[in-house]
Design a protein around this motif. Structure first.
Motif, PDB file in Angstrom:
ATOM      1  N   THR A   1       0.873  -1.185   0.000  1.00  0.00           N
ATOM      2  CA  THR A   1       0.000   0.000   0.000  1.00  0.00           C
ATOM      3  C   THR A   1       0.906   1.231   0.000  1.00  0.00           C
ATOM      4  O   THR A   1       1.971   1.220   0.628  1.00  0.00           O
ATOM      5  N   ILE A   2       0.491   2.287  -0.696  1.00  0.00           N
ATOM      6  CA  ILE A   2       1.334   3.475  -0.772  1.00  0.00           C
ATOM      7  C   ILE A   2       1.446   4.093   0.620  1.00  0.00           C
ATOM      8  O   ILE A   2       0.451   4.228   1.348  1.00  0.00           O
ATOM      9  N   LEU A   3       2.687   4.460   0.996  1.00  0.00           N
ATOM     10  CA  LEU A   3       2.949   4.959   2.355  1.00  0.00           C
ATOM     11  C   LEU A   3       2.283   6.318   2.599  1.00  0.00           C
ATOM     12  O   LEU A   3       2.085   7.099   1.650  1.00  0.00           O
ATOM     13  N   PRO A   4       1.999   6.649   3.843  1.00  0.00           N
ATOM     14  CA  PRO A   4       1.454   7.974   4.164  1.00  0.00           C
ATOM     15  C   PRO A   4       2.387   9.080   3.663  1.00  0.00           C
ATOM     16  O   PRO A   4       3.613   8.966   3.740  1.00  0.00           O
ATOM     17  N   GLY A   5       1.780  10.126   3.126  1.00  0.00           N
ATOM     18  CA  GLY A   5       2.568  11.262   2.664  1.00  0.00           C
ATOM     19  C   GLY A   5       3.169  11.097   1.284  1.00  0.00           C
ATOM     20  O   GLY A   5       3.879  11.969   0.803  1.00  0.00           O
ATOM     21  N   VAL A   6       2.888   9.961   0.626  1.00  0.00           N
ATOM     22  CA  VAL A   6       3.494   9.705  -0.692  1.00  0.00           C
ATOM     23  C   VAL A   6       2.445   9.865  -1.783  1.00  0.00           C
ATOM     24  O   VAL A   6       1.326   9.375  -1.644  1.00  0.00           O
ATOM     25  N   ARG A   7       2.819  10.561  -2.854  1.00  0.00           N
ATOM     26  CA  ARG A   7       1.953  10.631  -4.045  1.00  0.00           C
ATOM     27  C   ARG A   7       2.681   9.976  -5.204  1.00  0.00           C
ATOM     28  O   ARG A   7       3.880  10.184  -5.385  1.00  0.00           O
ATOM     29  N   VAL A   8       1.928   9.216  -5.989  1.00  0.00           N
ATOM     30  CA  VAL A   8       2.540   8.508  -7.123  1.00  0.00           C
ATOM     31  C   VAL A   8       1.752   8.836  -8.376  1.00  0.00           C
ATOM     32  O   VAL A   8       0.523   8.915  -8.339  1.00  0.00           O
ATOM     33  N   ILE A   9       2.457   9.029  -9.499  1.00  0.00           N
ATOM     34  CA  ILE A   9       1.767   9.273 -10.769  1.00  0.00           C
ATOM     35  C   ILE A   9       2.492   8.493 -11.858  1.00  0.00           C
ATOM     36  O   ILE A   9       3.704   8.255 -11.764  1.00  0.00           O
ATOM     37  N   ILE A  10       1.747   8.053 -12.865  1.00  0.00           N
ATOM     38  CA  ILE A  10       2.360   7.286 -13.962  1.00  0.00           C
ATOM     39  C   ILE A  10       2.578   8.231 -15.148  1.00  0.00           C
ATOM     40  O   ILE A  10       1.647   8.908 -15.595  1.00  0.00           O
ATOM     41  N   VAL A  11       3.820   8.259 -15.650  1.00  0.00           N
ATOM     42  CA  VAL A  11       4.203   9.280 -16.628  1.00  0.00           C
ATOM     43  C   VAL A  11       4.838   8.625 -17.844  1.00  0.00           C
ATOM     44  O   VAL A  11       5.536   7.614 -17.723  1.00  0.00           O
ATOM     45  N   ASN A  12       4.599   9.200 -18.999  1.00  0.00           N
ATOM     46  CA  ASN A  12       5.269   8.733 -20.211  1.00  0.00           C
ATOM     47  C   ASN A  12       6.735   9.183 -20.143  1.00  0.00           C
ATOM     48  O   ASN A  12       7.016  10.374 -20.126  1.00  0.00           O
ATOM     49  N   PRO A  13       7.701   8.222 -20.100  1.00  0.00           N
ATOM     50  CA  PRO A  13       9.096   8.639 -19.873  1.00  0.00           C
ATOM     51  C   PRO A  13       9.642   9.517 -21.005  1.00  0.00           C
ATOM     52  O   PRO A  13      10.546  10.307 -20.788  1.00  0.00           O
ATOM     53  N   GLU A  14       9.064   9.383 -22.227  1.00  0.00           N
ATOM     54  CA  GLU A  14       9.576  10.203 -23.336  1.00  0.00           C
ATOM     55  C   GLU A  14       8.989  11.620 -23.294  1.00  0.00           C
ATOM     56  O   GLU A  14       9.700  12.601 -23.340  1.00  0.00           O
ATOM     57  N   THR A  15       7.646  11.717 -23.197  1.00  0.00           N
ATOM     58  CA  THR A  15       7.022  13.057 -23.287  1.00  0.00           C
ATOM     59  C   THR A  15       6.918  13.723 -21.912  1.00  0.00           C
ATOM     60  O   THR A  15       6.668  14.910 -21.821  1.00  0.00           O
ATOM     61  N   ARG A  16       7.060  12.939 -20.843  1.00  0.00           N
ATOM     62  CA  ARG A  16       6.917  13.440 -19.463  1.00  0.00           C
ATOM     63  C   ARG A  16       5.529  13.987 -19.173  1.00  0.00           C
ATOM     64  O   ARG A  16       5.375  14.894 -18.379  1.00  0.00           O
ATOM     65  N   GLY A  17       4.538  13.435 -19.891  1.00  0.00           N
ATOM     66  CA  GLY A  17       3.162  13.834 -19.601  1.00  0.00           C
ATOM     67  C   GLY A  17       2.482  12.717 -18.839  1.00  0.00           C
ATOM     68  O   GLY A  17       2.850  11.548 -18.975  1.00  0.00           O
ATOM     69  N   PRO A  18       1.464  13.047 -18.017  1.00  0.00           N
ATOM     70  CA  PRO A  18       0.766  12.009 -17.241  1.00  0.00           C
ATOM     71  C   PRO A  18       0.003  11.068 -18.172  1.00  0.00           C
ATOM     72  O   PRO A  18      -0.439  11.476 -19.243  1.00  0.00           O
ATOM     73  N   LEU A  19      -0.149   9.807 -17.731  1.00  0.00           N
ATOM     74  CA  LEU A  19      -0.814   8.809 -18.578  1.00  0.00           C
ATOM     75  C   LEU A  19      -2.129   8.368 -17.940  1.00  0.00           C
ATOM     76  O   LEU A  19      -2.322   8.503 -16.733  1.00  0.00           O
TER      77      LEU A  19
END
Length: 1583
Positions: free
Chosen positions: A1375-1393
């Motif tokens: 489970t994601i730890l308290p205080g942590v935010r995670v986002i999935i990003v396109n490594p080439e364009t650096r835009g959110p997916l």
């Protein structure tokens, strides 16, 4: 070799004879290449037109002397005397290796031409690398060579022509010859390597390569010095590794882009940092050169990759020949005449001759020397058969319960060398009205194919076997003398039929001889392509009609003599030699296989001696007779009116017949008596050539185009004479029969006149069914042909013969192959026999045994792939074998236009044999697929023959704007993939605020408020607490270290200090001692005392990179650092100050340092990533406090709790849990050093049970140790009272995709000990953030999903059902730890997916590291990894890039706050992914498939090098299995991942390097492989 422009066919015969003699000497190695060329040049000198420059070229075909006309001898030619002398010389030596009997000049010539063409294209194949020990083949005495004269009764190989005419020998010499040649003509060869794998010009050409760049590669490939030292990498390494430092592994301080390009190779194909001279890379370079040659088919026909359908059918080639004739009309045989005195049944004929012609000879059998052994007269045959029939019916059981009933099936088990016993048994059964089933004598319990014979006996319901006394004695027995139960056989009763055991029938007993009806008379066995053995039932009327038809077709007369060399238990040998002969009172002389082996001329001598009128032979017998005929001067074959060639339907029989005629025409053999015929087990005799009238012209031959044949079309070969097949007719169909040609697959549609199809026959004289198998029978014996419209052409059923052919002019039947030898590759048909013939035309004498060669196809990746397996001679060298294999590839490619998938050579005598000595194809194929073939040489060519790969994916350039992508995702209903842990919350208590700011203060606070609370307990391998630390003890110990540091270290605030300790409490004390002193601790794993050479350089490197001012360690380690052994691998004189902390004086430091701000650096965390990069990250005081608080909240840690830790405490989350967490939260940590498990496996689990631990942390290596080591002992552990029901969470600390299979097997194994299946989970951390996900006490259980692997390669996430094909199970990473935010990003364009995409995991958290610690302060790199902003969406937040690919899925589960839970799934490290064919692969997926491919693969690892996929597999079995793995690994990767493996490396167990977390170090492995330091057992380069 100046024969440019010499027309060899125009030379005088003597000169040609001498040239042939020379070629022979060369091919047998009696003369050197140089001597050969000198003599040849001398011979040809007077005929050479003088050209300005004589060049090497292929002479035209050279007809063998026997075929050529004799032009008038020219004056310069030597006189006839020398020529005859030379011929005599040849006669003298041809006994052995050089088999003139295999000659097919037409084919040989074609093979040479094909090879010549390949040599123009100039390709040097890299030779596989073998470990020395691997060459030691079994001692020669165990592998007696199989008789080179070869194999079996049904051995196709012998008739196939193959002695390579000398021209081939002369153009294909040794490797040096190729090399010299390429040196002479460097202009052509350079083209092969001028462009490299990326099509770019070579950026750093090696200085020593002139235009003939591939020459060196050739030389290296072929002149491999076996015991050469591996090149010294360190000295020749060019100092240019991108921005890596020149230290053993590399330091990471560069952007992901850069680090990737420096890890993958520069475009010029030579890896920077690997010496140019390295053997491996040269070979791979050659491999790349061979792969650049255009494949067949051209790219336009490649399949398009639809995301759903992997493979599409290629578009048909418009130039494919199509049948154009009209629909065939069924062909009718001549009517079957009615003769007044024909018997009403076959038994009646025997009864008649037994009574009226009792003295007339029926059968003469020969002894092993070929002299007559006994003659059975018709009288004796009749009386003995009667006795046997009487005994079977009356003497086996009791009157009331006889053992045999009419119509019961009885096995006949007699060797070929005893035909008399077999005849009596066969006719005895007919008279007793039981059904004989003749089978081969089983030689051993595990005989190849004996199981299938068992299937036959079972399907026919046989429980009684007749045999002779001698044969019975020879059968394998058990200890107590009973005959063994053969594998797969029903229980048998054995009855001996020797005369002394038979009872004379009583006077009033007469056998019942009914008129022939449709009841089954006998059953003949037949093996199908898949290896099943079925029984073809022949009815009494069919048996009789067949004899009548043969009598009419062959014009048999009463009292003739027939010599039979065939097996009298089945097929022609039985139909002519046992049945028709008795009907016509013929005298049969049988020549068994054993006699032929001892005396190959025996059958010709018998024909001469008995003035036989008919002889029944196979092509093999023709060859053997030609071989031996030199010793026989006065043989006369003029009595023969019919020489029946039983396998005349094989296309390769033409040349045997011709050659035999050429030799024996002078002995009275007439050309028109040679009668080839075609037969099939189902339809019996299909067609036979009738003997021609004296002097009548011989029938014409068809010269067909192989290209046309492969498309099933008859085309007379005009353009390319190399790929022609010459076939002779097999005469007309049998009297009274009707024949059609139908399409071999699909409905039985009539073919057109110019189309090849399966011959089907309607006749009263054919088999009626497969006994006991009604389903299969229907499809074979009851076929009704249909016309183009699909309407049946009549009522009459036809039987399929399994023969492929066509009807030629004058209704002559031509056969071009058998269905069972048919290989369908990419929609084209190839005949196994044709491929064997081509392979054997490549001068195999030195390398393989003729006749011990198997061709079959295996299905891999939606198509059939051709495999050739041959037995290698014990004396063949590696080079010879490899040379032969590469030429076979080229020849088959040139002539048949088909690529071979695999070519394997096995040691002599190891292929499974059929009872008569041939190769058992099905068993061979099965061994190949099971990995039990144990080849000694193998060559795989998937690159050439796998032409149905999906098109490489072209990545679409992203020209869509960010806003439109966002909107697009929203419109498509996709959420942006992000997830957040719960709030960290605000700290109220003032005390806690102090404690919370700095860990050093937290420890002091605990030492004051709760001095006797035990924080740490360290266990040894016996489970005894060897050391404990209370809050006060830890504080005091830390103070002592601080005082010493200040006193002896001469350190400044902020200096780095290396802590070199074994896992324990000293390490923790030293860490806090450094914090108290205001210096920066760097924990380093101590070197392994037994393996300093490998482990010490890493220690040295971290010390150098971190610029440590001082080392804190223990006394034993200090001695090691200064030891002589250490000096061998590093410079021990330049260590920084070393302080041992074992016995420190009791001193308190003047004051304890307090950092001015929480952003100050607290410690450095160094770790080697799986890609072999050494990275150090900076952890601030604020980050470690927040991290500890986050873990405390997630796992609910407080001072009354106990946790057990079995982890390495040097970096990442392992270090945090071992050294920091307890001091922050106050819980007690029980420390178990993982090394202790090696001496006491149950230590960790018994600790959990003994201390009733609820939460434990371990690594995958620990879990694997327990699973492998304790898997079988769970009962014993249970008995010792081990109970794991107390454990509610067992967290695996990892920086990788969760290993689901391992976690599941761990849970399953220890379920009996009370372990809850929900307990095991995986944490996830990375270099930029040590802990992102961790399964806590609250929140839902970790979920598992199944994703589609095909989509994953396209960076898409598609969920599928469990068990779906190509599905991959993935488990959530905590489970994601308290205080942590995670986002999935396109490594080439650096835009959110969106959440249906795979992308890089970015994290935002107060406990992220504050940057890389690098020697160069390259801030840009840190900014890239640590303080990155999205290109659109939320451009304000600062994110850290983890370098891992993953996705987020919203689940149905609820989290603690009642919202739907977002699960984070980690798929793999971005640096490790393989970009192949435009798709993204994760090594672990390919490795999972590879490890499943064979039981002996212990572990595997994959990496790429210059676009080639390299698979390294550890072999846990014996070394002889090494080469079995190569095809299996190639198959599985092709099937499951649609990738072609470039190199397969087989190594010993333990070679693949693994780091402390149990992760494979693939890049280290790659470097070692390219520097040739692996000492592999075998390296295969797939072409």
């Amino acid at each position: 070799m100046a024969d440019r422009g010499v027309d060899l066919s125009a030379l005088p015969k003597e000169v040609r004879d001498q040239l042939a003699e020379l070629d022979l000497e060369l091919s047998e190695g009696d003369i050197t290449q140089k001597g050969y060329e000198k003599k040849r040049a001398k011979l040809l000198a007077s005929y050479v037109p003088h050209l300005p420059k004589a060049d090497l070229s292929l002479p035209d075909v050279q007809p063998s002397p026997s075929h050529s006309a004799n032009p008038s001898p020219s004056p310069e030619a030597p006189g006839p005397s020398t020529s005859s002398a030379s011929r005599h010389h040849r006669a003298h030596r041809s006994g052995g290796a050089r088999d003139d009997r295999y000659r097919s000049d037409i084919h040989t010539e074609a093979v040479q031409a094909a090879l010549a063409k390949h040599r123009e294209e100039k390709m040097a194949l890299p030779m596989p690398t073998k470990r020395r020990s691997y060459f030691v083949q079994s001692p020669i005495d165990n592998c007696t060579p199989p008789d080179t004269s070869s194999a079996s009764e049904d051995e196709g190989s012998l008739r196939r022509k193959a002695a390579l005419s000398a021209v081939l020998a002369q153009t294909l010499q040794s490797p040096d010859y190729w090399i010299n040649r390429s040196v002479q003509s460097s202009s052509t060869s350079s083209s092969a390597s001028s462009t490299l794998s990326h099509g770019e010009p070579k950026t750093q050409p090696q200085p020593q390569l002139q235009p003939g760049a591939s020459v060196l590669a050739d030389v290296l490939a072929h002149t491999r010095i076996e015991n050469s030292v591996p090149p010294d990498v360190t000295s020749t390494t060019p100092q240019e590794r991108g921005s890596r430092v020149d230290l053993p592994p590399a330091i990471k301080g560069m952007s992901r882009g850069q680090s990737r390009s420096s890890m993958l190779d520069t475009a010029d194909g030579k890896r920077k940092g690997v010496p140019v001279s390295s053997r491996v890379s040269t070979k791979i370079q050659q491999l790349l050169n061979t792969l650049k040659r255009p494949k067949r088919p051209p790219l336009s026909e490649f399949f398009l990759d639809d995301s759903e359908e992997i493979v599409e059918v290629p578009r048909p080639d418009p130039n494919t020949p199509k049948p154009e004739g009209r629909q065939i009309i069924p062909v009718k045989g001549e009517p079957l005449g009615v003769v007044s005195n024909w018997p009403p049944a076959l038994q009646a004929a025997l009864a008649r001759w037994g009574a009226t012609q009792a003295k007339s000879p029926a059968l003469t059998a020969l002894d092993i020397t070929g002299k007559p052994l006994y003659t059975l007269t018709y009288g004796k045959l009749w009386s003995r058969s009667l006795k046997l029939a009487y005994t079977l019916l009356n003497k086996l059981g009791t009157k009331t319960e006889p053992v045999l009933q009419t119509g019961d099936r009885v096995a006949l088990v007699y060797p070929n060398s005893d035909p008399g016993m077999f005849w009596v048994a066969f006719y005895g059964c007919l008279l007793a009205e039981v059904i004989p089933v003749p089978i081969e004598v089983p030689l051993s319990r595990q005989d190849a194919g004996s199981q299938q014979i068992g299937f036959l006996l079972g399907s026919c319901g046989v429980s009684l076997a007749l045999t002779s006394e001698v044969c019975l004695k020879g059968l394998p027995k058990t200890q107590n003398g009973e005959i063994v139960q053969f594998k797969g056989w029903p229980r048998m009763r054995w009855v001996v039929t020797d005369t002394k055991y038979l009872t004379k029938p009583s006077k009033d007993w007469q056998p019942h001889i009914p008129t022939a009806n449709t009841d089954t008379a006998y059953i003949e066995y037949k093996a199908s392509k898949e290896g099943t053995v079925m029984g073809v039932a022949v009815s009494k009327i069919a048996m009789l009609t067949h004899c009548q038809a043969l009598t009419q077709a062959c014009n048999y007369c009463e009292g003739e003599t027939l010599v039979n060399v065939l097996d009298c238990k089945k097929d022609m040998g039985m139909w002519h030699g046992v049945l028709t002969s008795v009907m016509n009172r013929i005298h049969t002389i049988t020549v068994p296989y054993a006699v032929m082996k001892a005396c190959p001329m025996s059958w010709v001598q018998r024909v001469h001696f008995h003035k036989a009128r008919v002889a029944l032979v196979k092509c093999r017998d023709l060859h053997w007779a030609m071989m031996a005929h030199k010793d026989q001067k006065d043989i006369n074959l003029s009595s023969i009116r019919m020489l029946i060639v039983a396998d005349g339907a094989n296309p390769w029989s033409v040349s045997s017949c011709d050659a035999f005629l050429n030799v024996f025409q002078s002995h009275g053999l007439r050309p028109e008596v040679i009668c080839p015929c075609a037969t099939s087990p189902e339809a019996l005799t299909v067609a036979i050539r009738r003997p021609g009238a004296r002097g009548a012209p011989l029938p014409a031959r068809a010269i067909l185009s192989m290209g046309g044949l492969s498309h099933g079309v008859i085309r007379v070969n005009t353009e390319d004479k190399n790929s022609a097949l010459t076939v002779q007719d097999v005469g007309h169909i049998m009297p009274g029969a009707l024949m059609c040609i139908v399409k071999p697959d699909g409905p039985p549609q009539l073919c057109k006149t110019d189309e090849i199809g399966e011959i089907v026959i309607n006749s009263r004289a054919g088999g009626t069914m497969y006994y006991g198998l009604p389903g299969v029978t229907k499809n074979t014996f009851e076929v009704i042909p249909v016309n183009q419209a699909g309407a049946p052409i009549g009522e009459i059923p036809f039987a399929r013969t399994g023969l492929l052919g066509f009807v030629g002019p004058g209704s002559l039947v031509f056969v071009v192959g058998k269905i069972e030898g048919l290989l369908m590759v990419s929609g084209r048909r190839h005949n196994a026999d044709d491929l064997v013939a081509t392979a054997l035309a490549v001068e195999p004498v030195k390398t393989v045994y003729r006749g011990r060669i198997a061709v079959f196809s295996v299905t891999v990746f939606y198509d059939e792939r051709i495999v050739i397996v041959a037995e290698q001679r014990p004396d063949a060298s590696e080079e010879d074998s490899f040379q032969w294999m590469s030429r076979v590839l080229q020849a088959i490619d040139g002539i048949h236009q088909v690529g071979l998938y695999c070519l394997a050579l096995v040691p002599a005598n190891t292929l499974p044999k059929t009872p008569l000595g041939g190769i058992h194809i099905c068993e061979t194929k099965q061994s190949f697929l099971d990995g039990n073939l144990h080849p000694c040489n193998i060559l795989m060519c998937p690159h050439t023959c796998v032409t149905n790969m999906p098109k490489p994916r072209q990545k679409q350039p992203v020209d869509v704007g960010p806003a439109s992508m966002l909107v697009g995702n929203l419109v498509a209903g996709k959420r942006i993939a992000q997830a957040t842990g719960r709030e960290l919350g605000v700290v109220e208590d003032q005390d806690l605020i102090r404690k919370h700011q700095f860990l050093s203060e937290a420890l002091q606070w605990r030492a004051q408020t709760d001095p006797d609370h035990v924080l740490y307990v360290l266990l040894n391998s016996k489970g005894v607490a060897v050391c404990t630390a209370t809050c006060a003890q830890l504080h005091k110990r830390a103070e002592k270290i601080t005082a010493t540091l200040i006193e002896r270290g001469g350190l400044n605030t902020g200096d780095n200090v290396v802590l070199l300790y074994p896992p324990g409490i000293d390490l923790i004390a030293a860490f806090y001692g450094c914090l108290y002193a205001g210096v920066i601790p760097v924990t380093v794993r101590p070197p392994h005392p037994q393996n300093l050479a490998a482990t010490l350089p890493t220690v040295r490197m971290i010390i150098d990179v971190s610029k440590a001012a001082c080392i804190l360690t223990t006394q034993p380690l200090m001695r090691i650092l200064r030891s002589r052994e250490a000096a061998a691998s590093v410079n021990v004189k330049t260590w920084p100050t070393i302080i041992d902390t074992d016995d420190l004086p009791r001193k308190r430091p003047p004051q304890i340092y307090k950092p001015p701000t929480a952003e100050m650096l607290a410690y450095l965390d160094f770790s080697v990533s799986t890609t072999g990069m050494l990275t150090g990250v900076k952890m601030s005081h604020a980050a470690i406090s927040t991290l500890c608080r986050s873990i405390k909240l997630q796992c609910e840690l407080y001072s009354s709790r106990q946790i057990a830790i079995c982890l390495d405490p040097y970096c990442g989350l392992g270090f945090v849990l071992w050294c920091l967490s307890s001091v922050y939260s106050g819980h007690q940590s029980i420390l178990i050093p993982p090394l202790e498990l090696e001496t006491s496996l149950p230590l960790w689990l018994s600790t959990l049970s003994q201390y009733k631990i609820r939460d434990t942390f371990c690594s995958y290596s620990v879990m694997e140790l327990c699973t492998k080591g304790l898997g079988t002992q769970s009962e014993m552990l249970k008995a010792r009272g081990l109970n794991l029901s107390c454990v509610r969470s067992c967290v695996v600390v990892a920086e990788e995709r969760p290993r689901l299979a391992l976690s599941q097997s761990f849970s399953k194994l220890f379920k009996d000990l009370g372990l809850s299946p929900r307990a095991v989970s995986t944490a996830f951390g990375s270099r930029v953030n040590l802990a992102i996900g961790l399964q806590g006490t609250s929140g839902p259980d970790p979920s598992t999903v199944y994703v589609d692997m095909k989509s994953l390669r396209h960076d898409r996430v598609r969920l599928v059902e469990k068990g779906a094909p190509q599905s991959l199970p993935l488990m959530e990473s905590g489970t994601i730890l308290p205080g942590v935010r995670v986002i999935i990003v396109n490594p080439e364009t650096r835009g959110p997916l969106g959440d249906s995409h795979l992308g890089e995991i970015w994290v935002n958290s107060p406990h992220s590291a504050s940057g890389y610690y690098t020697i160069y302060g390259e801030e840009s790199l840190q900014a890239d990894h640590f303080n990155t902003k999205l290109s659109f969406g939320d451009p304000q937040t600062l994110w850290s890039r983890t370098g891992y690919l993953g996705f987020i899925k919203r689940t149905e589960l609820l989290d603690a706050s009642g919202d739907r839970h977002d699960a984070l799934f980690v798929v793999g490290s971005l640096d490790e992914t393989l970009e192949l064919r435009g798709l993204r692969y994760h090594p672990i997926d390919i490795e999972t498939s590879v490890s499943r491919a064979h039981r002996s693969i212990a572990e595997s690892a994959v990496f790429t090098w210059t676009n080639l996929l390299v698979v390294v597999a550890e072999l846990s079995g014996s070394e002889q299995e090494a080469l079995d793995l190569v095809p299996l690994v190639t198959n599985v990767v092709l099937e499951e991942h649609h990738l072609i493996v470039g190199v397969v490396v087989i190594v010993d167990p333990g070679v693949i390097p693994i780091n402390s977390r149990g992760e494979k170090q693939r890049m280290h492995l790659r470097d070692s492989f390219l520097a040739d330091q692996l000492d592999p057992i075998y390296v295969a380069y797939n072409m």
